[in-house]
Design a protein around this motif. Structure first.
Motif, PDB file in Angstrom:
ATOM      1  N   THR A 238     -13.448 -12.272  -1.095  1.00 51.27           N
ATOM      2  CA  THR A 238     -12.856 -11.209  -1.917  1.00 51.27           C
ATOM      3  C   THR A 238     -11.598 -10.667  -1.256  1.00 51.27           C
ATOM      4  N   LEU A 239     -11.678 -10.395   0.026  1.00 49.30           N
ATOM      5  CA  LEU A 239     -10.521  -9.871   0.754  1.00 49.30           C
ATOM      6  C   LEU A 239      -9.442 -10.935   0.932  1.00 49.30           C
ATOM      7  N   ASP A 240      -9.851 -12.204   1.026  1.00 50.57           N
ATOM      8  CA  ASP A 240      -8.870 -13.285   1.111  1.00 50.57           C
ATOM      9  C   ASP A 240      -7.990 -13.323  -0.133  1.00 50.57           C
ATOM     10  N   VAL A 241      -8.586 -13.077  -1.291  1.00 54.74           N
ATOM     11  CA  VAL A 241      -7.798 -13.082  -2.522  1.00 54.74           C
ATOM     12  C   VAL A 241      -6.717 -12.005  -2.447  1.00 54.74           C
ATOM     13  N   MET A 242      -7.067 -10.844  -1.900  1.00 55.37           N
ATOM     14  CA  MET A 242      -6.073  -9.777  -1.760  1.00 55.37           C
ATOM     15  C   MET A 242      -5.046 -10.122  -0.690  1.00 55.37           C
ATOM     16  N   ARG A 243      -5.520 -10.671   0.421  1.00 55.45           N
ATOM     17  CA  ARG A 243      -4.580 -11.067   1.483  1.00 55.45           C
ATOM     18  C   ARG A 243      -3.577 -12.079   0.950  1.00 55.45           C
ATOM     19  N   ASN A 244      -4.079 -13.105   0.292  1.00 56.45           N
ATOM     20  CA  ASN A 244      -3.190 -14.122  -0.275  1.00 56.45           C
ATOM     21  C   ASN A 244      -2.298 -13.532  -1.352  1.00 56.45           C
ATOM     22  N   GLY A 245      -2.810 -12.518  -2.061  1.00 52.70           N
ATOM     23  CA  GLY A 245      -2.086 -11.930  -3.172  1.00 52.70           C
ATOM     24  C   GLY A 245      -0.862 -11.120  -2.776  1.00 52.70           C
ATOM     25  N   TYR A 246      -0.658 -10.931  -1.472  1.00 48.08           N
ATOM     26  CA  TYR A 246       0.593 -10.243  -1.068  1.00 48.08           C
ATOM     27  C   TYR A 246       1.798 -11.082  -1.445  1.00 48.08           C
ATOM     28  N   ASN A 247       1.558 -12.366  -1.774  1.00 45.95           N
ATOM     29  CA  ASN A 247       2.663 -13.198  -2.243  1.00 45.95           C
ATOM     30  C   ASN A 247       3.252 -12.666  -3.550  1.00 45.95           C
ATOM     31  N   LYS A 248       2.515 -11.828  -4.266  1.00 44.08           N
ATOM     32  CA  LYS A 248       3.043 -11.268  -5.508  1.00 44.08           C
ATOM     33  C   LYS A 248       4.269 -10.399  -5.246  1.00 44.08           C
ATOM     34  N   VAL A 249       4.322  -9.767  -4.079  1.00 44.89           N
ATOM     35  CA  VAL A 249       5.500  -8.957  -3.735  1.00 44.89           C
ATOM     36  C   VAL A 249       6.727  -9.852  -3.607  1.00 44.89           C
ATOM     37  N   ALA A 250       6.561 -10.963  -2.890  1.00 45.91           N
ATOM     38  CA  ALA A 250       7.683 -11.895  -2.714  1.00 45.91           C
ATOM     39  C   ALA A 250       8.104 -12.496  -4.055  1.00 45.91           C
ATOM     40  N   VAL A 251       7.133 -12.882  -4.871  1.00 43.13           N
ATOM     41  CA  VAL A 251       7.454 -13.458  -6.178  1.00 43.13           C
ATOM     42  C   VAL A 251       8.160 -12.416  -7.051  1.00 43.13           C
ATOM     43  N   ALA A 252       7.648 -11.196  -7.036  1.00 46.54           N
ATOM     44  CA  ALA A 252       8.234 -10.138  -7.862  1.00 46.54           C
ATOM     45  C   ALA A 252       9.688  -9.883  -7.514  1.00 46.54           C
ATOM     46  N   LEU A 253       9.996  -9.996  -6.226  1.00 49.36           N
ATOM     47  CA  LEU A 253      11.362  -9.708  -5.767  1.00 49.36           C
ATOM     48  C   LEU A 253      12.208 -10.966  -5.602  1.00 49.36           C
ATOM     49  N   GLY A 254      11.673 -12.121  -5.977  1.00 44.80           N
ATOM     50  CA  GLY A 254      12.425 -13.368  -5.880  1.00 44.80           C
ATOM     51  C   GLY A 254      12.669 -13.822  -4.463  1.00 44.80           C
ATOM     52  N   ALA A 255      11.756 -13.463  -3.552  1.00 46.13           N
ATOM     53  CA  ALA A 255      11.926 -13.785  -2.130  1.00 46.13           C
ATOM     54  C   ALA A 255      10.878 -14.785  -1.650  1.00 46.13           C
ATOM     55  N   ASP A 256      10.424 -15.646  -2.548  1.00 48.13           N
ATOM     56  CA  ASP A 256       9.318 -16.551  -2.235  1.00 48.13           C
ATOM     57  C   ASP A 256       9.747 -17.993  -2.001  1.00 48.13           C
TER      58      ASP A 256
END
Length: 271
Positions: free
Chosen positions: A231-249
Motif C-alpha cells: 500500500t505504501l509502495d503505491v504512494m511512494r511510487n506515485g510521487y512520479n505524478k509530481v514530475a509528470v504533472a510538471l513535465g519533469a519526468d
C-alpha cells in the motif's frame, strides 16, 4: 517500519501546512479527495479565495495526471512561480494519503490522520523526498520482483517516462526480467502468478477506484506486513505524478533502461 511508524509518517504528512499556502492546501485537500470519492484530509483553515486554476490542476492530478495539458502546466507555473513544486507536493499528499488510508482500512489497519498540531516549518518536498519516501524504501517485507512489478504498473498508469526507463537491480537478480514485465499491461490474461495478479488488482484499485478498494484478495496472498508495505509502495511510487504533472519526468537514457537499487537508507542508487 511497523504500523505505528506508518501512522506517525502519514500523520506528519497531514500536518504539513506552510502558512503562506494554507488556503491553497485546504482547497486542494477538498478537491483531490472528493474527486475520487474519499473523505478529505483535515486542514488548518477552512479555505479562502483560491484561483480556480489551482483547483482544476489538482482535480486533473487526481483523476488522471496524464491528462494535464502543456497549456495547463504552463499556466500553473506562471501563476505559482517558485511555489509550484511545493504546491504540487501538497497536491500529492492531498491525493495519495486518502488513498492509502482507504487501502489500510480495507486491510483492517485504521490510521488516525488528525495531527496534534500543524507543521509550519518543514518544507513539504524536502520532508516527502528525504523522510517519507526513504522510510517506505527501507521496508523489506515484500520480495523485490513483486515490488518491481507493482512499481512498473504505477509507472505505466501514470505514464512516467523516467520510472518506465528504470529497472531495479535487486529484482533482476531475484529473477525479474523483461518477459515478466511485458506481462504487466495485460496481466489479467497473462501467465503471471495469482499472487502478482492480486497485487496488480490492488494497485489498480488504489490508482483508479480507491473508494472501492478491498484488501480481501490481497490478504489471501500476502501477510499483513507485506500488504501494508505494498500500500505504501503505491504512494511512494506515485510521487512520479509530481514530475509528470510538471513535465519533469524525462528519462535519463535515450534508449534501453537504466538500473538502480534502493540503498539501506531507502534512497535510490543509480548506475
Amino acid at each position: 517500519m511497523d504500523t505505528a511508524g506508518v501512522c506517525s509518517e502519514l500523520t506528519r504528512l497531514v500536518a504539513l501546512s506552510p502558512p503562506k499556502l494554507a488556503d491553497i492546501n485546504a482547497d486542494i485537500r477538498d478537491v483531490c479527495a472528493m474527486t475520487v470519492g474519499l473523505a478529505p484530509l483535515p486542514a488548518e483553515t477552512t479555505g479562502g479565495a483560491v484561483d480556480p486554476m489551482v483547483s482544476e490542476f489538482a482535480e486533473q492530478f487526481s483523476i488522471d495526471v496524464t491528462g494535464i495539458s502543456n497549456a495547463q502546466r504552463a499556466a500553473i507555473v506562471d501563476l505559482l512561480g517558485s511555489e509550484v513544486f511545493t504546491v504540487a507536493t501538497l497536491i500529492y499528499i492531498a491525493d495519495f494519503v486518502p488513498r492509502v488510508h482507504a487501502g489500510l482500512r480495507s486491510l483492517g489497519v485504521d490510521v488516525p490522520l488528525q495531527p496534534a498540531g500543524w507543521d509550519h516549518d518543514s518544507q513539504p518536498a524536502d520532508f516527502v523526498m528525504n523522510v517519507f519516501l526513504p522510510a517506505v524504501g527501507r521496508m523489506r517485507s515484500v520480495d523485490p520482483v513483486t515490488s518491481e512489478i507493482v512499481r512498473l504498473r504505477g509507472a505505466r498508469q501514470h505514464n512516467c517516462r523516467l520510472c518506465q526507463s528504470l529497472r531495479d537491480s535487486g529484482a533482476l537478480e531475484a529473477g525479474g526480467c523483461e518477459s515478466v514485465y511485458d506481462e504487466i499491461d495485460h496481466y489479467e490474461q497473462s501467465d503471471l502468478s495469482a499472487r502478482h495478479k492480486a497485487a496488480l488488482r490492488y494497485v489498480d484499485a488504489l490508482i483508479w477506484t480507491p473508494a472501492q478498494v478491498s484488501g480481501e484478495e490481497l490478504r489471501q496472498h500476502f501477510s499483513l506486513d507485506e500488504a501494508i508495505e505494498l500500500t505504501l509502495d503505491v504512494m511512494r511510487n506515485g510521487y512520479n505524478k509530481v514530475a509528470v504533472a510538471l513535465g519533469a519526468d524525462g528519462a535519463r537514457v535515450a534508449d534501453g533502461t537504466e538500473q538502480y537499487r534502493l540503498g539501506d537508507d531507502g534512497q535510490p542508487i543509480y548506475g
